[in-house]
Scaffold this motif. Structure first.
Motif, PDB file in Angstrom:
ATOM      1  N   PHE A  46      51.981  80.497  15.602  1.00  0.00           N
ATOM      2  CA  PHE A  46      50.568  80.094  15.638  1.00  0.00           C
ATOM      3  C   PHE A  46      49.808  80.369  14.346  1.00  0.00           C
ATOM      4  CE2 PHE A  46      50.890  84.333  17.500  1.00  0.00           C
ATOM      5  CZ  PHE A  46      49.910  85.043  16.827  1.00  0.00           C
ATOM      6  N   ASP A  47      50.352  81.185  13.454  1.00  0.00           N
ATOM      7  CA  ASP A  47      49.694  81.423  12.164  1.00  0.00           C
ATOM      8  C   ASP A  47      50.729  81.845  11.125  1.00  0.00           C
ATOM      9  OD1 ASP A  47      48.010  81.917  10.048  1.00  0.00           O
ATOM     10  OD2 ASP A  47      46.577  83.120  11.189  1.00  0.00           O
ATOM     11  N   PRO A  48      51.487  80.880  10.578  1.00  0.00           N
ATOM     12  CA  PRO A  48      52.532  81.208   9.609  1.00  0.00           C
ATOM     13  C   PRO A  48      51.990  81.898   8.352  1.00  0.00           C
ATOM     14  CG  PRO A  48      52.768  78.953  10.403  1.00  0.00           C
ATOM     15  CD  PRO A  48      51.443  79.444  10.890  1.00  0.00           C
ATOM     16  N   VAL A  49      50.758  81.570   7.969  1.00  0.00           N
ATOM     17  CA  VAL A  49      50.180  82.183   6.770  1.00  0.00           C
ATOM     18  C   VAL A  49      49.985  83.685   6.979  1.00  0.00           C
ATOM     19  CG1 VAL A  49      48.131  82.266   5.304  1.00  0.00           C
ATOM     20  CG2 VAL A  49      49.080  80.053   5.981  1.00  0.00           C
ATOM     21  N   ALA A  50      49.413  84.048   8.120  1.00  0.00           N
ATOM     22  CA  ALA A  50      49.231  85.470   8.429  1.00  0.00           C
ATOM     23  C   ALA A  50      50.582  86.166   8.571  1.00  0.00           C
ATOM     24  CB  ALA A  50      48.415  85.629   9.700  1.00  0.00           C
ATOM     25  N   ALA A  51      51.565  85.457   9.124  1.00  0.00           N
ATOM     26  CA  ALA A  51      52.903  86.025   9.270  1.00  0.00           C
ATOM     27  C   ALA A  51      53.513  86.327   7.907  1.00  0.00           C
ATOM     28  CB  ALA A  51      53.796  85.060  10.052  1.00  0.00           C
ATOM     29  N   ALA A  52      53.275  85.427   6.942  1.00  0.00           N
ATOM     30  CA  ALA A  52      53.791  85.645   5.592  1.00  0.00           C
ATOM     31  C   ALA A  52      53.149  86.863   4.947  1.00  0.00           C
ATOM     32  CB  ALA A  52      53.550  84.409   4.736  1.00  0.00           C
ATOM     33  N   LEU A  53      51.846  87.037   5.143  1.00  0.00           N
ATOM     34  CA  LEU A  53      51.156  88.211   4.605  1.00  0.00           C
ATOM     35  C   LEU A  53      51.720  89.493   5.208  1.00  0.00           C
ATOM     36  CD1 LEU A  53      47.424  87.011   4.566  1.00  0.00           C
ATOM     37  CD2 LEU A  53      48.873  87.498   2.581  1.00  0.00           C
ATOM     38  N   LEU A  54      51.918  89.494   6.517  1.00  0.00           N
ATOM     39  CA  LEU A  54      52.484  90.661   7.186  1.00  0.00           C
ATOM     40  C   LEU A  54      53.913  90.916   6.707  1.00  0.00           C
ATOM     41  CD1 LEU A  54      52.293  92.867   9.398  1.00  0.00           C
ATOM     42  CD2 LEU A  54      53.167  91.166  11.017  1.00  0.00           C
ATOM     43  N   GLY A  55      54.672  89.827   6.595  1.00  0.00           N
ATOM     44  CA  GLY A  55      56.068  89.956   6.204  1.00  0.00           C
ATOM     45  C   GLY A  55      56.255  90.561   4.833  1.00  0.00           C
ATOM     46  N   TRP A  56      55.458  90.096   3.874  1.00  0.00           N
ATOM     47  CA  TRP A  56      55.614  90.588   2.508  1.00  0.00           C
ATOM     48  C   TRP A  56      54.885  91.905   2.271  1.00  0.00           C
ATOM     49  CZ3 TRP A  56      59.042  89.396  -1.043  1.00  0.00           C
ATOM     50  CH2 TRP A  56      59.690  88.150  -0.979  1.00  0.00           C
ATOM     51  N   CYS A  57      53.676  92.038   2.774  1.00  0.00           N
ATOM     52  CA  CYS A  57      52.867  93.230   2.472  1.00  0.00           C
ATOM     53  C   CYS A  57      53.304  94.462   3.257  1.00  0.00           C
ATOM     54  CB  CYS A  57      51.388  92.950   2.734  1.00  0.00           C
ATOM     55  SG  CYS A  57      50.674  91.734   1.605  1.00  0.00           S
ATOM     56  N   VAL A  58      53.895  94.257   4.427  1.00  0.00           N
ATOM     57  CA  VAL A  58      54.327  95.397   5.242  1.00  0.00           C
ATOM     58  C   VAL A  58      55.847  95.423   5.376  1.00  0.00           C
ATOM     59  CG1 VAL A  58      54.148  96.556   7.474  1.00  0.00           C
ATOM     60  CG2 VAL A  58      52.155  95.369   6.529  1.00  0.00           C
ATOM     61  N   SER A  59      56.406  94.360   5.925  1.00  0.00           N
ATOM     62  CA  SER A  59      57.831  94.357   6.251  1.00  0.00           C
ATOM     63  C   SER A  59      58.718  94.511   5.015  1.00  0.00           C
ATOM     64  CB  SER A  59      58.191  93.057   6.984  1.00  0.00           C
ATOM     65  OG  SER A  59      57.340  92.847   8.090  1.00  0.00           O
ATOM     66  N   MET A  60      58.491  93.685   4.009  1.00  0.00           N
ATOM     67  CA  MET A  60      59.347  93.715   2.832  1.00  0.00           C
ATOM     68  C   MET A  60      59.099  94.944   1.968  1.00  0.00           C
ATOM     69  SD  MET A  60      61.718  91.443   2.505  1.00  0.00           S
ATOM     70  CE  MET A  60      62.016  91.222   0.757  1.00  0.00           C
ATOM     71  N   THR A  61      57.847  95.362   1.832  1.00  0.00           N
ATOM     72  CA  THR A  61      57.560  96.521   0.973  1.00  0.00           C
ATOM     73  C   THR A  61      58.146  97.800   1.558  1.00  0.00           C
ATOM     74  OG1 THR A  61      55.386  96.700   2.024  1.00  0.00           O
ATOM     75  CG2 THR A  61      55.487  95.553  -0.088  1.00  0.00           C
ATOM     76  N   THR A  62      58.011  98.002   2.865  1.00  0.00           N
ATOM     77  CA  THR A  62      58.598  99.197   3.474  1.00  0.00           C
ATOM     78  C   THR A  62      60.121  99.139   3.411  1.00  0.00           C
ATOM     79  OG1 THR A  62      58.437  98.139   5.669  1.00  0.00           O
ATOM     80  CG2 THR A  62      56.663  99.629   5.023  1.00  0.00           C
ATOM     81  N   ARG A  63      60.658  97.978   3.641  1.00  0.00           N
ATOM     82  CA  ARG A  63      62.116  97.806   3.636  1.00  0.00           C
ATOM     83  C   ARG A  63      62.706  98.113   2.268  1.00  0.00           C
ATOM     84  NH1 ARG A  63      65.001  95.109   7.337  1.00  0.00           N
ATOM     85  NH2 ARG A  63      67.103  94.393   6.817  1.00  0.00           N
ATOM     86  N   GLN A  64      62.129  97.524   1.233  1.00  0.00           N
ATOM     87  CA  GLN A  64      62.675  97.702  -0.104  1.00  0.00           C
ATOM     88  C   GLN A  64      62.338  99.072  -0.694  1.00  0.00           C
ATOM     89  OE1 GLN A  64      64.921  95.664  -0.681  1.00  0.00           O
ATOM     90  NE2 GLN A  64      64.250  94.216   0.899  1.00  0.00           N
ATOM     91  N   ALA A  65      61.205  99.645  -0.320  1.00  0.00           N
ATOM     92  CA  ALA A  65      60.869 100.990  -0.783  1.00  0.00           C
ATOM     93  C   ALA A  65      61.935 101.988  -0.338  1.00  0.00           C
ATOM     94  CB  ALA A  65      59.501 101.408  -0.259  1.00  0.00           C
ATOM     95  N   GLY A  66      62.433 101.796   0.868  1.00  0.00           N
ATOM     96  CA  GLY A  66      63.484 102.679   1.360  1.00  0.00           C
ATOM     97  C   GLY A  66      64.725 102.628   0.492  1.00  0.00           C
ATOM     98  N   HIS A  67      65.101 101.433   0.058  1.00  0.00           N
ATOM     99  CA  HIS A  67      66.285 101.276  -0.788  1.00  0.00           C
ATOM    100  C   HIS A  67      66.037 101.788  -2.209  1.00  0.00           C
ATOM    101  CE1 HIS A  67      68.805  99.213   2.051  1.00  0.00           C
ATOM    102  NE2 HIS A  67      67.892  98.294   2.291  1.00  0.00           N
TER     103      HIS A  67
END
Length: 205
Positions: A46-67
């Motif tokens: 229902f909101d791919p733009v908001a999903a992209a913001l969540l994905g990159w700003c939270v999901s990807m940053t936390t994921r890659q910070a761990g590595h």
């Protein structure tokens, strides 16, 4: 054929876990990442733009910070492999490739700021909200492009099955990571910095 695909998927997932997820901090960040990715998957409907913001700003940053910051990069005594060897055999994005991908992600807002039309792709943004929504669209394209690029790349340097298995692994990682690492935060609170389960599994392998 389906059994071979499942076995290859299991192998890629297990290799990723045993080589790159020793740290309980990294595992905990992956749990956060997986949780937010799952929310993002729902938001995509229902909101791919908001999903992209969540994905990159939270999901990807936390994921890659761990590595990048918490995963041990010395000699891996459990798997008897150097960090350099693990990076060479990494099927997906190793740390060097991740740096390239994350750099593209980080610099894309600057390109849009300097050229509000993004080379004629967008109407010029007139507010900060417009700017962020256009950035999110770029990030969505970067995510899809990064997934497809490496998948097709694997078609040529490995084989088609390896590429399709890796793409399936990436798309389903949030589900498996949620299940695999949901206990990591509690283990971390107990003062456990390295997952002892990996060494136990290696001894019984």
């Amino acid at each position: 054929m389906l059994n071979n695909f499942r076995e290859a998927l299991h192998t890629q997932r297990w290799d990723d876990h045993r080589f790159y997820h020793h740290s309980r901090i990294n595992q905990s960040l992956h749990f956060v990442s997986a949780s937010s990715f799952l929310v993002g998957y729902v938001m995509m409907f229902f909101d791919p733009v908001a999903a992209a913001l969540l994905g990159w700003c939270v999901s990807m940053t936390t994921r890659q910070a761990g590595h990048f910051f918490f995963e041990p990069k010395g000699y891996d005594h459990i798997n008897q492999a150097t960090h350099e060897h693990k990076e060479e055999i990494k099927v997906g994005y190793n740390l060097q490739r991740k740096i390239v991908l994350m750099t593209i992600w980080a610099l894309s807002p600057l390109v849009l700021y300097l050229d509000p039309t993004m080379f004629g792709l967008f109407k010029p943004w007139v507010s900060s909200a417009d700017f962020m929504r256009q950035v999110a669209k770029i990030w969505l394209a970067v995510g899809v492009g990064g997934l497809l690029f490496r998948t097709i790349h694997l078609f040529f340097i490995r084989d088609v099955e390896t590429g399709l298995v890796w793409m399936t692994k990436i798309l389903t990682d949030p589900f498996s990571d949620f299940k695999l690492y949901h206990k990591a935060p509690l283990a971390l609170l107990r003062g456990e910095l390295i997952d002892p389960g990996l060494e136990k599994h290696a001894k019984h392998a």
